[in-house]
Motif scaffolding. Structure first.
Motif, PDB file in Angstrom:
ATOM      1  N   GLU A 393       2.072  -7.721 -13.253  1.00 44.24           N
ATOM      2  CA  GLU A 393       1.123  -8.514 -12.934  1.00 44.24           C
ATOM      3  C   GLU A 393       0.663  -7.509 -11.678  1.00 44.24           C
ATOM      4  O   GLU A 393       1.308  -6.450 -11.336  1.00 44.24           O
ATOM      5  CB  GLU A 393       1.511  -9.701 -11.966  1.00 44.24           C
ATOM      6  N   GLN A 394      -0.621  -7.662 -11.714  1.00 42.22           N
ATOM      7  CA  GLN A 394      -1.522  -6.621 -10.961  1.00 42.22           C
ATOM      8  C   GLN A 394      -0.923  -6.547  -9.389  1.00 42.22           C
ATOM      9  O   GLN A 394      -0.796  -5.584  -8.596  1.00 42.22           O
ATOM     10  CB  GLN A 394      -3.055  -7.065 -11.078  1.00 42.22           C
ATOM     11  N   GLU A 395      -0.652  -7.908  -8.604  1.00 45.24           N
ATOM     12  CA  GLU A 395      -0.225  -8.073  -7.666  1.00 45.24           C
ATOM     13  C   GLU A 395       0.952  -7.198  -7.378  1.00 45.24           C
ATOM     14  O   GLU A 395       1.498  -6.577  -6.382  1.00 45.24           O
ATOM     15  CB  GLU A 395      -0.036  -9.499  -7.094  1.00 45.24           C
ATOM     16  N   GLN A 396       1.825  -7.237  -8.425  1.00 44.16           N
ATOM     17  CA  GLN A 396       3.400  -6.538  -8.080  1.00 44.16           C
ATOM     18  C   GLN A 396       3.182  -5.103  -8.170  1.00 44.16           C
ATOM     19  O   GLN A 396       3.787  -4.443  -7.636  1.00 44.16           O
ATOM     20  CB  GLN A 396       4.050  -6.990  -9.441  1.00 44.16           C
ATOM     21  N   MET A 397       2.001  -4.720  -8.958  1.00 43.04           N
ATOM     22  CA  MET A 397       2.046  -3.244  -9.006  1.00 43.04           C
ATOM     23  C   MET A 397       1.331  -2.641  -7.835  1.00 43.04           C
ATOM     24  O   MET A 397       1.757  -1.638  -7.113  1.00 43.04           O
ATOM     25  CB  MET A 397       0.895  -2.749 -10.239  1.00 43.04           C
ATOM     26  N   ILE A 398       0.413  -3.389  -7.423  1.00 42.48           N
ATOM     27  CA  ILE A 398      -0.135  -2.830  -6.137  1.00 42.48           C
ATOM     28  C   ILE A 398       0.839  -2.868  -4.885  1.00 42.48           C
ATOM     29  O   ILE A 398       0.970  -2.029  -4.205  1.00 42.48           O
ATOM     30  CB  ILE A 398      -1.315  -3.937  -5.705  1.00 42.48           C
ATOM     31  N   GLU A 399       1.719  -3.845  -4.945  1.00 43.95           N
ATOM     32  CA  GLU A 399       2.571  -4.234  -3.836  1.00 43.95           C
ATOM     33  C   GLU A 399       3.662  -2.868  -4.039  1.00 43.95           C
ATOM     34  O   GLU A 399       3.982  -2.236  -2.949  1.00 43.95           O
ATOM     35  CB  GLU A 399       3.456  -5.338  -4.050  1.00 43.95           C
ATOM     36  N   ALA A 400       4.177  -2.646  -5.226  1.00 42.63           N
ATOM     37  CA  ALA A 400       5.101  -1.368  -5.438  1.00 42.63           C
ATOM     38  C   ALA A 400       4.245  -0.117  -4.827  1.00 42.63           C
ATOM     39  O   ALA A 400       5.078   1.025  -4.540  1.00 42.63           O
ATOM     40  CB  ALA A 400       5.284  -1.211  -6.994  1.00 42.63           C
ATOM     41  N   LEU A 401       3.176   0.188  -5.335  1.00 43.82           N
ATOM     42  CA  LEU A 401       2.377   1.192  -5.204  1.00 43.82           C
ATOM     43  C   LEU A 401       2.216   1.683  -3.280  1.00 43.82           C
ATOM     44  O   LEU A 401       2.414   2.595  -2.674  1.00 43.82           O
ATOM     45  CB  LEU A 401       1.084   1.430  -5.534  1.00 43.82           C
ATOM     46  N   PHE A 402       1.945   0.263  -2.717  1.00 46.29           N
ATOM     47  CA  PHE A 402       1.885   0.325  -1.189  1.00 46.29           C
ATOM     48  C   PHE A 402       3.201   0.616  -0.588  1.00 46.29           C
ATOM     49  O   PHE A 402       3.222   1.457   0.270  1.00 46.29           O
ATOM     50  CB  PHE A 402       1.659  -1.090  -0.704  1.00 46.29           C
ATOM     51  N   LYS A 403       4.397   0.081  -1.113  1.00 44.76           N
ATOM     52  CA  LYS A 403       5.688   0.487  -0.719  1.00 44.76           C
ATOM     53  C   LYS A 403       5.949   2.013  -0.883  1.00 44.76           C
ATOM     54  O   LYS A 403       6.565   2.697   0.137  1.00 44.76           O
ATOM     55  CB  LYS A 403       6.812  -0.202  -1.510  1.00 44.76           C
ATOM     56  N   MET A 404       5.520   2.551  -1.979  1.00 47.28           N
ATOM     57  CA  MET A 404       5.669   3.945  -2.228  1.00 47.28           C
ATOM     58  C   MET A 404       4.839   4.786  -1.318  1.00 47.28           C
ATOM     59  O   MET A 404       5.540   5.721  -0.711  1.00 47.28           O
ATOM     60  CB  MET A 404       5.334   4.404  -3.939  1.00 47.28           C
ATOM     61  N   VAL A 405       3.676   4.542  -0.995  1.00 46.33           N
ATOM     62  CA  VAL A 405       2.939   5.283  -0.219  1.00 46.33           C
ATOM     63  C   VAL A 405       3.511   5.424   1.395  1.00 46.33           C
ATOM     64  O   VAL A 405       3.486   6.289   1.858  1.00 46.33           O
ATOM     65  CB  VAL A 405       1.483   4.870  -0.300  1.00 46.33           C
ATOM     66  N   MET A 406       3.688   4.070   1.601  1.00 46.87           N
ATOM     67  CA  MET A 406       4.306   3.827   3.169  1.00 46.87           C
ATOM     68  C   MET A 406       5.408   4.532   3.326  1.00 46.87           C
ATOM     69  O   MET A 406       5.787   5.189   4.196  1.00 46.87           O
ATOM     70  CB  MET A 406       4.201   2.604   3.485  1.00 46.87           C
ATOM     71  N   LYS A 407       6.475   4.462   2.312  1.00 40.89           N
ATOM     72  CA  LYS A 407       7.807   5.103   2.414  1.00 40.89           C
ATOM     73  C   LYS A 407       7.649   6.733   2.507  1.00 40.89           C
ATOM     74  O   LYS A 407       8.419   7.222   3.234  1.00 40.89           O
ATOM     75  CB  LYS A 407       8.439   4.886   1.209  1.00 40.89           C
ATOM     76  N   ASN A 408       6.383   7.283   1.733  1.00 37.77           N
ATOM     77  CA  ASN A 408       6.407   8.799   1.925  1.00 37.77           C
ATOM     78  C   ASN A 408       5.620   9.177   3.049  1.00 37.77           C
ATOM     79  O   ASN A 408       5.348  10.281   3.380  1.00 37.77           O
ATOM     80  CB  ASN A 408       5.693   9.228   0.589  1.00 37.77           C
ATOM     81  N   GLN A 409       5.169   8.355   3.873  1.00 38.25           N
ATOM     82  CA  GLN A 409       4.124   8.827   4.801  1.00 38.25           C
ATOM     83  C   GLN A 409       5.145   9.278   6.103  1.00 38.25           C
ATOM     84  O   GLN A 409       6.255   8.538   6.321  1.00 38.25           O
ATOM     85  CB  GLN A 409       3.503   7.630   5.611  1.00 38.25           C
ATOM     86  N   THR A 410       4.814  10.480   6.488  1.00 36.02           N
ATOM     87  CA  THR A 410       5.850  11.172   7.449  1.00 36.02           C
ATOM     88  C   THR A 410       5.217  10.692   9.081  1.00 36.02           C
ATOM     89  O   THR A 410       4.001  10.451   9.255  1.00 36.02           O
ATOM     90  CB  THR A 410       5.763  12.724   7.580  1.00 36.02           C
ATOM     91  N   MET A 411       6.311  10.253   9.749  1.00 38.56           N
ATOM     92  CA  MET A 411       5.848   9.867  10.906  1.00 38.56           C
ATOM     93  C   MET A 411       6.577  10.787  12.068  1.00 38.56           C
ATOM     94  O   MET A 411       8.006  11.069  12.131  1.00 38.56           O
ATOM     95  CB  MET A 411       6.328   8.496  11.251  1.00 38.56           C
ATOM     96  N   SER A 412       5.875  11.472  12.786  1.00 39.66           N
ATOM     97  CA  SER A 412       6.361  12.379  13.910  1.00 39.66           C
ATOM     98  C   SER A 412       7.168  11.736  15.020  1.00 39.66           C
ATOM     99  O   SER A 412       7.870  12.378  15.604  1.00 39.66           O
ATOM    100  CB  SER A 412       5.403  13.259  14.344  1.00 39.66           C
ATOM    101  N   ALA A 413       6.824  10.478  15.226  1.00 38.80           N
ATOM    102  CA  ALA A 413       7.321  10.006  16.380  1.00 38.80           C
ATOM    103  C   ALA A 413       9.049   9.611  16.185  1.00 38.80           C
ATOM    104  O   ALA A 413       9.492   9.136  14.933  1.00 38.80           O
ATOM    105  CB  ALA A 413       6.666   8.544  16.847  1.00 38.80           C
ATOM    106  N   ASP A 414       9.852   9.728  17.101  1.00 41.46           N
ATOM    107  CA  ASP A 414      11.148   9.500  17.002  1.00 41.46           C
ATOM    108  C   ASP A 414      11.222   8.010  17.689  1.00 41.46           C
ATOM    109  O   ASP A 414      11.299   7.702  18.896  1.00 41.46           O
ATOM    110  CB  ASP A 414      11.837  10.280  18.178  1.00 41.46           C
ATOM    111  N   ASP A 415      11.578   7.078  16.718  1.00 45.08           N
ATOM    112  CA  ASP A 415      11.915   5.643  17.394  1.00 45.08           C
ATOM    113  C   ASP A 415      13.108   5.224  17.851  1.00 45.08           C
ATOM    114  O   ASP A 415      13.350   4.320  18.482  1.00 45.08           O
ATOM    115  CB  ASP A 415      11.691   4.656  16.217  1.00 45.08           C
ATOM    116  N   ARG A 416      13.999   6.458  18.157  1.00 42.08           N
ATOM    117  CA  ARG A 416      15.303   6.385  18.981  1.00 42.08           C
ATOM    118  C   ARG A 416      14.946   6.651  20.349  1.00 42.08           C
ATOM    119  O   ARG A 416      15.738   6.048  21.187  1.00 42.08           O
ATOM    120  CB  ARG A 416      16.225   7.271  18.649  1.00 42.08           C
ATOM    121  N   ILE A 417      13.946   6.976  20.840  1.00 40.53           N
ATOM    122  CA  ILE A 417      13.418   7.233  22.227  1.00 40.53           C
ATOM    123  C   ILE A 417      12.821   6.362  22.787  1.00 40.53           C
ATOM    124  O   ILE A 417      11.717   5.700  22.192  1.00 40.53           O
ATOM    125  CB  ILE A 417      12.540   8.679  22.331  1.00 40.53           C
ATOM    126  N   LYS A 418      13.286   5.709  24.040  1.00 35.94           N
ATOM    127  CA  LYS A 418      12.648   4.338  24.419  1.00 35.94           C
ATOM    128  C   LYS A 418      11.574   4.953  25.336  1.00 35.94           C
ATOM    129  O   LYS A 418      11.346   6.095  25.889  1.00 35.94           O
ATOM    130  CB  LYS A 418      13.652   3.935  25.475  1.00 35.94           C
TER     131      LYS A 418
END
Length: 519
Positions: A393-418
């Motif tokens: 389904e179209q919705e399934q494909m969009i969801e999977a693509l979003f997950k891929m893109v967001m997973k590959n996004q690099t985030m410089s922030a360190d979430d271990r630091i309070k």
């Protein structure tokens, strides 16, 4: 050139310079200084004489080029008036060939002018006017001896014009020695910053400055940005740290070869690199109108430098933005800057991980919107058709693509630091207006009081008289520093070694309390 009125510095300077008086003028950058001395210089050139009649000295190659370009525009309708810029980093042979074309006006850096004087490819026997522009910067860069030599090489009967943003003692000494019948001019802007720049500061812990800078970059929407550091070493360290975190950053400072600096600026202007990390002196030549944001990684040593820095953004009536990282020891400097600029610098908060993720999602949505109007490549269409044929389904494909893109996004922030760790803390080792610190070095390391004091003042900005009550024990030592200096010491010294031994510094533990370790 579309000028309709004179600026205050032009109105006060042009007449006395035209009259042949020596002038010492104080005015901030961006007030029209080049035309203030450039117009009289050009008007006083004898076009029928092919000798060098005017010499303009300035601190950097970039500024020399800017002045030379301005002079060429001013000379558009002046027949047979020739200008030439000479500076380091350009082949000497090319400049010698250009000098043979008999320019009457030379614009150059002290070092390269000295080179030509030594080679006798440049002669000042017929010099009528000599101007120093950004004189304070030339002295800061160590050109005092060169300036003295050049002034002594010029005829005694000449007009000497001196322009500077500040007038320290050394500038006044030069004026007293070489100028006669001086006209003193001072122009201070009533408001030295423009309304189009929003200014913010962030209270930070010295140890986490690079983390906080990275977070600010993640949540700030900009195409081009400049990060200012006070030292060349700081520029290199910050640039390397940003590159390691995935940012497109390049360094710019005076130790780089001219070809390197030209290459960096070309990339920056084309948008191939969107973050420039620079010192104040190197930044004098940054002439880019569409810089969106300025980050002051270090608070500048002089209030005027702050004006120069944030003035890189908010040009051509665009909205500009500036952020200043402020450690506890910088708070007094920030107050001086606010009083000097007569503008309000508002406090901003350190971005949370959630804010960064929200900004990344917003960027992704904008990118998707931009792609919607473009034609899908054939190979992508084939992939989509295959998935449809397989019953997805179209919705399934969009969801999977979003997950891929967001997973590959690099985030410089360190979430271990309070967040509370990144903000200036209320330490437990406070003794009045001083903080007592522990260091894991002592007599067995052959450490003496003077060694510890030298190490602290050499590696950090702590003043020598700020280190007190040094107690050297057998295996460790204690010392006190002014409130606000401890974060920098914890952050800097714990990266060092002493005679091969790794250094550990902590805020000294008080009875019933806990210590704060350096990282």
């Amino acid at each position: 050139m579309k000028f309709e009125e004179m600026t205050p510095i032009q109105a006060k300077s042009i007449d006395p310079i035209m009259a042949g008086k020596d002038v010492i003028a104080q005015a901030p950058t961006g007030t029209g200084k080049t035309c203030a001395f450039g117009i009289p210089v050009i008007e006083n050139i004898d076009a029928n004489c092919d000798k060098v009649q005017a010499l303009i000295l300035c601190p950097t190659r970039e500024l020399a080029n800017q002045i030379a370009n301005e002079f060429r525009l001013l000379c558009k309708y002046k027949q047979n008036v020739r200008t030439l810029a000479v500076y380091g980093g350009q082949p000497m042979d090319r400049q010698i060939m250009a000098l043979k074309k008999k320019p009457q006006i030379i614009i150059g850096t002290p070092g390269r002018v000295m080179d030509h004087l030594r080679r006798r490819t440049l002669k000042l026997d017929d010099l009528r006017m000599l101007a120093l522009d950004e004189a304070d910067e030339m002295l800061n860069m160590g050109f005092r001896e060169d300036i003295d030599t050049i002034l002594q090489s010029a005829p005694e009967e000449k007009q000497f014009i001196l322009f500077s943003a500040t007038l320290p003692k050394a500038i006044q000494e030069i004026a007293a020695e070489y100028q006669k019948d001086v006209e003193r001019i001072s122009v201070v802007k009533k408001t030295v910053t423009v309304d189009t720049i929003k200014q913010y500061y962030i209270d930070v812990n010295e140890r986490y400055k690079i983390e906080i800078l990275s977070r600010m970059m993640e949540v700030t929407a900009f195409k081009l940005g400049v990060v200012f550091c006070n030292t060349k070493r700081g520029v290199d360290e910050v640039c390397e740290a940003l590159q390691h975190r995935g940012f497109s950053a390049e360094a710019l400072h005076g130790d780089m070869k001219q070809l390197q600096r030209d290459s960096v600026m070309a990339k920056f202007r084309k948008g191939l690199v969107n973050i420039l990390v620079a010192t104040d002196v190197a930044a004098r030549g940054i002439d880019v109108d569409d810089i969106d944001v300025v980050f002051n990684y270090d608070i500048p040593t002089d209030e005027e430098y702050y004006v120069h820095r944030i003035g890189r953004t908010g040009r051509a009536m665009r909205q500009g933005l500036s952020y200043t990282l402020c450690t506890p020891k910088d708070r007094s400097k920030l107050r001086f800057i606010q009083n000097y600029t007569k503008s309000k610098i508002e406090q901003a908060e350190i971005p949370t991980i959630e804010a960064i993720k929200d900004q990344q999602a917003t960027k992704l949505i904008d990118q998707i919107k931009d792609e919607m109007g473009t034609k899908m490549p054939r190979r992508y269409k084939e992939c989509l058709d295959r998935l449809v044929e397989e019953g997805y389904e179209q919705e399934q494909m969009i969801e999977a693509l979003f997950k891929m893109v967001m997973k590959n996004q690099t985030m410089s922030a360190d979430d271990r630091i309070k967040l509370e760790d990144m903000q200036p803390s209320r330490n437990t080792g406070q003794v009045g207006d001083h903080v007592r610190l522990f260091i894991n070095l002592g007599k067995k390391d052959k450490l003496k009081d003077i060694d510890l004091i030298k190490m602290i003042t050499r590696e950090t900005s702590t003043p020598r008289n700020g280190v007190r009550r040094v107690d050297i024990m057998e295996k460790f030592s204690f010392f006190e520093v002014p409130n606000g200096c401890e974060d920098e010491i914890l952050g800097v010294l714990t990266k060092q070694k002493y005679k091969g031994r790794k250094i550990n510094v902590e805020v000294a533990q008080r009875k019933g309390g806990s210590s704060r370790k350096g990282r």
